[in-house]
Design a protein around this motif. Structure first.
Motif, short mmCIF file in Angstrom:
data_model
loop_
_atom_site.label_atom_id
_atom_site.label_comp_id
_atom_site.label_asym_id
_atom_site.label_seq_id
_atom_site.Cartn_x
_atom_site.Cartn_y
_atom_site.Cartn_z
N ASP A 162 5.55 -0.46 3.10
CA ASP A 162 5.52 -1.91 2.89
C ASP A 162 6.64 -2.34 1.96
O ASP A 162 7.05 -3.49 1.97
CB ASP A 162 4.19 -2.32 2.22
CG ASP A 162 2.99 -1.88 3.04
OD1 ASP A 162 3.08 -1.95 4.28
OD2 ASP A 162 1.99 -1.47 2.43
N ALA A 163 7.07 -1.41 1.10
CA ALA A 163 8.10 -1.76 0.12
C ALA A 163 9.13 -0.65 -0.04
O ALA A 163 8.81 0.52 0.12
CB ALA A 163 7.46 -2.03 -1.24
N ALA B 229 12.70 5.83 6.00
CA ALA B 229 11.88 4.61 6.11
C ALA B 229 11.16 4.58 7.46
O ALA B 229 9.99 4.18 7.55
CB ALA B 229 12.74 3.37 5.92
N ALA B 230 11.84 5.04 8.51
CA ALA B 230 11.21 5.04 9.83
C ALA B 230 10.03 6.02 9.85
O ALA B 230 8.99 5.75 10.47
CB ALA B 230 12.24 5.42 10.90
N ALA C 65 16.21 -11.36 8.46
CA ALA C 65 15.19 -11.44 7.41
C ALA C 65 14.19 -10.33 7.69
O ALA C 65 13.87 -10.06 8.84
CB ALA C 65 14.50 -12.80 7.46
N SER C 66 13.72 -9.65 6.65
CA SER C 66 12.84 -8.50 6.87
C SER C 66 11.51 -8.71 6.16
O SER C 66 11.42 -9.37 5.13
CB SER C 66 13.55 -7.25 6.33
OG SER C 66 12.62 -6.24 6.07
N GLU C 67 10.46 -8.13 6.73
CA GLU C 67 9.12 -8.20 6.14
C GLU C 67 8.99 -7.24 4.96
O GLU C 67 8.12 -7.39 4.12
CB GLU C 67 8.07 -7.78 7.18
CG GLU C 67 7.95 -8.72 8.37
CD GLU C 67 7.14 -9.96 8.01
OE1 GLU C 67 5.94 -9.82 7.76
OE2 GLU C 67 7.74 -11.06 7.95
N THR C 68 9.84 -6.21 4.95
CA THR C 68 9.72 -5.18 3.92
C THR C 68 10.13 -5.72 2.56
O THR C 68 11.20 -6.29 2.41
CB THR C 68 10.61 -3.97 4.29
OG1 THR C 68 10.35 -3.63 5.65
CG2 THR C 68 10.34 -2.78 3.39
N ASP D 2 0.82 -1.22 0.00
CA ASP D 2 0.00 0.00 0.00
C ASP D 2 0.85 1.26 0.00
O ASP D 2 0.40 2.34 -0.37
CB ASP D 2 -0.91 0.03 1.24
CG ASP D 2 -1.98 -1.05 1.17
OD1 ASP D 2 -2.50 -1.28 0.06
OD2 ASP D 2 -2.26 -1.67 2.21
N SER D 3 2.09 1.14 0.50
CA SER D 3 2.95 2.32 0.54
C SER D 3 4.38 1.91 0.21
O SER D 3 4.84 0.84 0.61
CB SER D 3 2.90 2.96 1.93
OG SER D 3 3.41 2.06 2.87
N ALA D 4 5.05 2.78 -0.56
CA ALA D 4 6.42 2.45 -0.97
C ALA D 4 7.33 3.65 -0.78
O ALA D 4 6.93 4.80 -0.99
CB ALA D 4 6.42 2.04 -2.44
#
Ligand SMILES: [Fe+2]
Length: 410
Positions: free
Chosen positions: A93-94, A87-88, A136-139, A36-38
């Motif tokens: 999401d990406a 990013a913070a 490992a990251s969710e992003t 939804d957001s990049a």
């Protein structure tokens, strides 16, 4: 009993989308992953050319896009930190990296470390950093290269400059592979000839060094002691990628430099660069890259130009370890081996690289990059410390050998 040196690993990014107009599928790929957001990571100059806008043209209007355009060439720790701060703020999401190797490196690290609050240097290999494993990251991380050369879209590593120490260090982890690399050769069409030439020679150097590395124990090389592989060096798998890359680049670089809008040449260069990236991130590099780093650190010369000025001299030094391989390189670059002895085949490979450099306006020696005779002992000493690269060089190199190769390349 098996011989561990005959066992090899091979790794690459999860997914690669390649081809003319491949970037028009970016929007679909983001939606398919529920993004939804990049946060787009790029540099200001590229954005001014309109290439970033082109690359993002398929992103749907309801997807929230924030642009971080603070990437600089050879990004230092503060650039990485600014991107992590962006990013913070956004909590995207990406992360979508658009640009040359620097932007892609910053994007990869930002995506991997977005959910941590640690100091970047903790993830840099010792002795400079803490050697902490990258989580490992969710992003989701996408990489869209706009140059054909660095291989950053295919690589599980990022380079961080430490300007006050005149040093570059790496962060390396399989978690740094982008989730998707979108390689659209049309994004490289507006690259000026000088950058096309320099980045193209970087890609060719990756392919030639990967094709000629020796097998080595990565545990002896801190940089490569990742979860990826126990051994580095060339394998049957990396040879395939490297050879195809040499042929593609040899057949298209000059055309891409002469006419940036030659789409076929741009496509071959983009593919050659991707294949070279896959080859060298598995096989490793050699003395050319090791010797280039101290020069670039001191003289701030572009990486591609620096490796190109060194490559023929390193090839001449290494050729005796595998004349057949150098003969193959010469042939892949369009040289005939008719009537050539083994030794001459090696020489013809070096000559093929030199004439390509001459044809595309790359300086034919280090003197043109500001290196002088007096610099050589110091450069050789600094290079000798870069064992993580020298370990894969097919012929052993002492500090004295390095001095001779530098002198030859002057
Ligand atoms: Fe390189």
């Amino acid at each position: 009993m098996h011989d561990p040196e005959t066992v090899w690993d091979f790794a690459m990014a999860d997914q690669l989308k390649f081809g003319l107009e491949a970037s028009t599928e970016l929007g679909d790929e983001l939606e398919a992953r529920g993004v939804d957001s990049a946060l787009v990571v790029t540099d200001e100059q590229l954005r001014e050319t309109g290439v970033v806008e082109d690359a993002l043209s398929s992103v749907p209007a309801d997807l929230e896009v924030t642009i971080f355009e603070g990437v600089e060439p050879d990004p230092a720790v503060d650039v990485y930190e600014s991107a992590l701060e962006a990013a913070a703020d956004v909590d995207p999401d990406a992360i979508v990296g658009v640009g040359g190797g620097s932007s892609l490196d910053v994007a990869k690290v930002t995506g991997a470390l977005a959910d941590t609050d640690r100091d970047l240097l903790e993830y840099v290999a010792p002795p400079i950093g803490g050697g902490e494993p990258v989580p490992a990251s969710e992003t989701v991380v996408f990489a869209l290269p706009t140059t054909a050369g660095t291989g950053a879209e295919s690589s599980p590593a990022a380079v961080v400059s430490l300007p006050d120490r005149e040093l570059k260090v790496g962060i390396s982890s399989r978690h740094l592979y982008p989730d998707l690399a979108v390689v659209d050769p049309l994004l490289t069409v507006s690259l000026p000839p000088s950058i096309t030439a320099a980045s193209g020679m970087d890609a060719l150097t990756h392919a030639i060094e990967a094709y000629t590395t020796r097998r080595y124990d990565t545990k002896k090389s801190v940089e490569h002691a990742s979860e990826r592989a126990n051994y580095g060096g060339r394998t049957a798998m990396t040879d395939m990628y490297a050879k195809q890359a040499i042929e593609l680049i040899g057949g298209s670089l000059q055309r891409a430099v002469n006419n940036g809008e030659d789409v076929e040449a741009r496509r071959d260069m983009a593919l050659g660069s991707v294949l070279a990236g896959i080859a060298f991130t598995n096989a490793g590099l050699g003395a050319t890259h090791a010797m280039a780093y101290p020069i670039a650190g001191e003289n701030h010369t572009p990486h591609g130009v620096t490796v190109a000025a060194l490559l023929p001299s390193v090839m001449r030094y290494n050729a005796s370890t595998a004349y057949d391989r150098y003969g193959t390189i010469a042939e892949l670059l369009g040289e005939s081996l008719e009537g050539a002895s083994d030794r001459e085949a090696g020489e013809r490979a070096a000559i093929a690289v030199e004439s390509l450099c001459a044809d595309i306006g790359i300086p034919d020696g280090l003197a043109e990059l500001g290196v002088e005779d007096d610099d050589i002992p110091r450069l050789a000493e600094k290079t000798a410390e870069i064992q993580r690269l020298l370990i894969g060089n097919p012929r052993r190199v002492t500090t004295d050998d390095l001095e001779s190769i530098f002198a030859d390349a002057l």
